[in-house]
Scaffold this motif. Structure first.
Motif, short mmCIF file in Angstrom:
data_model
loop_
_atom_site.label_atom_id
_atom_site.label_comp_id
_atom_site.label_asym_id
_atom_site.label_seq_id
_atom_site.Cartn_x
_atom_site.Cartn_y
_atom_site.Cartn_z
N CYS A 111 0.83 -1.21 0.00
CA CYS A 111 0.00 0.00 0.00
C CYS A 111 0.87 1.26 0.00
O CYS A 111 1.89 1.34 0.70
CB CYS A 111 -0.90 -0.02 1.23
SG CYS A 111 -2.05 1.36 1.29
N HIS A 113 0.11 3.99 1.24
CA HIS A 113 -0.10 4.81 2.44
C HIS A 113 1.03 4.51 3.43
O HIS A 113 2.02 5.23 3.48
CB HIS A 113 -1.49 4.53 3.05
CG HIS A 113 -1.77 5.34 4.27
ND1 HIS A 113 -2.41 4.81 5.36
CD2 HIS A 113 -1.49 6.64 4.58
CE1 HIS A 113 -2.53 5.76 6.29
NE2 HIS A 113 -1.97 6.88 5.83
N LEU A 114 0.92 3.43 4.18
CA LEU A 114 1.93 3.13 5.20
C LEU A 114 2.49 1.72 5.06
O LEU A 114 3.05 1.18 6.02
CB LEU A 114 1.34 3.34 6.60
CG LEU A 114 1.02 4.81 6.95
CD1 LEU A 114 0.38 4.89 8.34
CD2 LEU A 114 2.27 5.68 6.91
N GLY A 115 2.33 1.13 3.90
CA GLY A 115 3.05 -0.11 3.62
C GLY A 115 2.38 -1.42 4.00
O GLY A 115 3.05 -2.45 4.03
N CYS A 116 1.09 -1.41 4.31
CA CYS A 116 0.40 -2.69 4.54
C CYS A 116 0.19 -3.40 3.20
O CYS A 116 0.52 -2.85 2.14
CB CYS A 116 -0.95 -2.45 5.23
SG CYS A 116 -0.76 -1.90 6.94
N CYS A 129 -7.11 -2.33 1.38
CA CYS A 129 -6.02 -2.38 2.37
C CYS A 129 -6.62 -2.62 3.75
O CYS A 129 -7.52 -1.89 4.18
CB CYS A 129 -5.23 -1.09 2.33
SG CYS A 129 -3.82 -1.15 3.46
N CYS A 131 -5.39 -2.10 6.65
CA CYS A 131 -4.95 -1.22 7.75
C CYS A 131 -5.82 0.03 7.91
O CYS A 131 -6.33 0.30 8.98
CB CYS A 131 -3.49 -0.84 7.54
SG CYS A 131 -2.39 -2.26 7.73
N HIS A 132 -5.98 0.81 6.85
CA HIS A 132 -6.73 2.07 6.98
C HIS A 132 -7.75 2.23 5.87
O HIS A 132 -8.27 3.33 5.65
CB HIS A 132 -5.77 3.26 6.98
CG HIS A 132 -4.59 3.08 7.90
ND1 HIS A 132 -3.35 2.71 7.44
CD2 HIS A 132 -4.49 3.16 9.24
CE1 HIS A 132 -2.52 2.59 8.47
NE2 HIS A 132 -3.18 2.86 9.56
N GLY A 133 -8.00 1.15 5.14
CA GLY A 133 -9.14 1.14 4.22
C GLY A 133 -8.93 1.74 2.84
O GLY A 133 -9.91 2.00 2.14
N SER A 134 -7.70 1.96 2.42
CA SER A 134 -7.52 2.45 1.04
C SER A 134 -7.98 1.37 0.06
O SER A 134 -7.82 0.17 0.33
CB SER A 134 -6.05 2.79 0.77
OG SER A 134 -5.70 3.96 1.47
N PRO A 146 -6.79 6.90 2.63
CA PRO A 146 -5.67 7.81 2.91
C PRO A 146 -4.44 7.62 2.02
O PRO A 146 -3.48 8.39 2.14
CB PRO A 146 -5.32 7.50 4.36
CG PRO A 146 -5.73 6.07 4.54
CD PRO A 146 -6.93 5.87 3.67
#
Ligand code: FES
Length: 199
Positions: A111, A113-116, A129, A131-134, A146
């Motif tokens: 991802c 965003h932050l790499g998930c 994703c 982690c934060h729903g992207s 995000p």
């Protein structure tokens, strides 16, 4: 006046004998200039040897084929159906997507965003994703969340059964198959292409 006669035994000072080689010839010790010359020569040899080794090290591929960072070669059997679920290649950390427009694109499975690690949702037909729903389309384009940009791509070269080839462009757009049959897909996981924003 009586002269004083020395009783000390007279010693003769003679030059130290030069060392001789096994053949009996004299071995001449190097002069200071020669010694410095040898040191300089040895230093230059070490410097040039080190430079040569560095050039070879940079020139040789550092990643083996089939390991992340190197090139992966996939046969046509690993290519998904058009608009079907993408193929996951975990060892290469990528997905192969076959779009509804009959194009192939290889997506970096991390991802932006932050790499998930986004997963493919069969029911929603998109990457999601955890982690934060992207969310991302089959071709990796950003949908929502995000993440600052669409999924990154890997440089890809496709070889077709008719001998022709097609390769990624500079922005990693999906590669049109144009009715040709895929023979091999070469993915260079050392060459990641970042999309410019959410497109
Ligand atoms: S890491 Fe994927 S949305 Fe945050």
């Amino acid at each position: 006046m009586a002269s004083v006669v020395s009783t000390e035994p007279k010693t003769r000072v003679t030059a130290a004998p030069q060392p001789k080689s096994e053949l009996g010839t004299e071995v001449l010790a190097p002069t200071r200039r020669e010694f410095l010359y040898y040191i300089w020569g040895a230093s230059m040899a070490m410097l040039l040897g080190g430079s040569g080794a560095a050039i070879v090290w940079f020139a040789l591929p550092r990643f083996k084929e089939g390991t992340f960072g190197g090139v992966f070669n996939l046969t046509a059997a690993r290519v998904p159906q058009p608009n079907g679920a993408p193929t996951s290649i975990p060892e290469g950390r990528f997905w192969v997507s076959h779009t509804a427009n009959n194009e192939l694109v290889v997506l970096y499975g991390v991802c932006t965003h932050l790499g998930c690690l986004p997963k493919w949702s069969l029911s929603n037909h998109r990457f999601e994703c955890p982690c934060h729903g992207s969310k991302f389309e089959l071709d990796g384009l950003y949908i929502e969340g995000p993440a600052p940009r669409s999924l990154d791509r890997f440089e890809t070269t496709i070889t077709f059964t008719d001998g022709s080839t097609a390769a990624s462009n500079g922005t990693g757009d999906p590669i049109p198959l144009e009715g040709r049959t895929v023979l091999n897909v070469a993915i260079n996981t050392g060459k990641r292409i970042k999309r410019n924003g959410k497109v």
